[in-house]
Enzyme design. Structure first.
Site, PDB file in Angstrom:
ATOM      1  N   TYR A 162      73.669  43.365  38.478  1.00 20.43           N
ATOM      2  CA  TYR A 162      73.890  43.546  39.922  1.00 20.43           C
ATOM      3  C   TYR A 162      75.118  42.753  40.359  1.00 20.43           C
ATOM      4  CZ  TYR A 162      72.612  43.499  44.919  1.00 20.43           C
ATOM      5  OH  TYR A 162      72.597  43.620  46.282  1.00 20.43           O
ATOM      6  N   SER A 180      77.761  42.024  48.537  1.00 21.62           N
ATOM      7  CA  SER A 180      76.598  41.146  48.396  1.00 21.62           C
ATOM      8  C   SER A 180      77.034  39.697  48.263  1.00 21.62           C
ATOM      9  CB  SER A 180      75.832  41.565  47.134  1.00 21.62           C
ATOM     10  OG  SER A 180      74.946  40.552  46.693  1.00 21.62           O
TER      11      SER A 180
END
Ligand code: NAP
Ligand code: GCO
Length: 259
Positions: free
Chosen positions: A157, A144
């Site tokens: 996250y 990510s």
């Protein structure tokens, strides 16, 4: 084009019923691979199977939670028995919780780490023995922007995806001698159900991301298909421990300069 040919390969995508996982499976099927995917419940697996059938893709669906080691080991054993040894694994399954640290419970934090980081460890460890016995394989971890950057409310996250970057590098160095290439794809901001809340009409984040992305648009799942075929194919046989960012230029950009 043989370099990118996946004919005869078995590709497994975790969380492949829809979203990025589905698009990557589509790409592998286009390149000739047989598709295996999982989801956490039969309803989602059935929805995925229907979608793959509608797209003319031969796919096999299995129900297991990537955080459940016994369930994963049983699922991979069933796949190897019913379909065959996995050649390409994409650790795609993941969740996000957008909660400020001071409001986030340890339980919520742990759940994100469990699915987004422990899950790829568990599934990779279950799949690797078959790859080693077969003489090699490909593992692609879906990282990510948060593998490199922080943003308010996504601490769990970001910690998981930062860890996944380093897990990718460590699996790469441990398994390279077995001809297993472990790499990552780091998508930018992609239009999927996971980012739908950020793309609602008039949501300030939508304008923010358009401004923060040199390509001046949200990414699409199709933008990720070519990079995934590259990392799944023999075209990347000497690429190990690399995170390929597919982000429209976000990580190259300090931000729009004042007029
Ligand atoms: P998504 O639309 O939320 O899909 C996630 C998939 O993972 C769903 O099929 C979900 O199944 C499955 N899943 C969740 N928990 C699971 C578990 N414990 N076991 C098995 N499957 C599980 O997400 P997405 O946008 O396609 O993102 C896919 C991956 O790309 C994620 O790892 C995400 O972090 C990453 N990513 C996304 C973006 C983006 O902008 N969208 C950018 C960078 C990275 P259920 O629906 O049944 O829960
Ligand atoms: C968020 C978004 C991002 C994307 C992606 C960016 O809330 O910031 O969901 O985290 O999902 O990970 O690469």
């Amino acid at each position: 084009m043989k370099l990118f040919d996946l004919t005869g390969k078995i590709a497994m995508v975790t969380g492949g019923s829809y979203g990025i996982g589905y698009a990557l499976a589509q790409a592998f099927a286009m390149a000739g691979a047989k598709i295996v995917f999982n989801d956490i419940n039969q309803e989602m697996v059935d929805k995925g199977l229907a979608a793959y059938k509608a797209d003319g893709i031969e796919a096999y669906g299995y129900v297991f939670d990537v955080t459940d080691e016994d369930g994963v080991n049983a699922g991979i054993a069933q796949i190897e028995k019913e379909v065959g040894v996995i050649d390409i694994l994409v650790n795609n399954a993941g969740i996000i919780k957008r909660i400020p640290v001071l409001e986030m419970s340890a339980k919520d934090f742990r759940q994100v780490i469990d699915i987004d980081l422990n899950g790829p460890f568990i599934v990779s460890k279950a799949v690797a023995p078959g790859m080693i016995a077969k003489g090699g394989g490909k593992i692609i971890n879906i990282c990510s922007m948060m593998s490199e950057l922080g943003r308010e409310t996504v601490s769990a996250y970001a910690a998981a995806k930062g860890g996944l970057k380093m897990l990718t590098k460590n699996l790469a160095v441990e398994w390279a001698e077995h001809n297993i290439q472990v790499n990552g794809i780091g998508p930018g901001y992609i239009a999927t159900p996971q980012t739908a809340p950020l793309r609602e009409p008039g949501h300030p984040f939508n304008d923010f991301i358009i401004g923060r992305t040199p390509a001046a648009r949200w990414g699409t799942t199709e933008d990720l298909q070519g990079p995934a075929i590259f990392l799944a194919s023999s075209a990347s046989d000497f690429v190990n421990g690399h995170i390929l960012y597919v982000d429209g230029g976000i990580l190259a950009y300090i931000g729009k300069q004042p007029k």
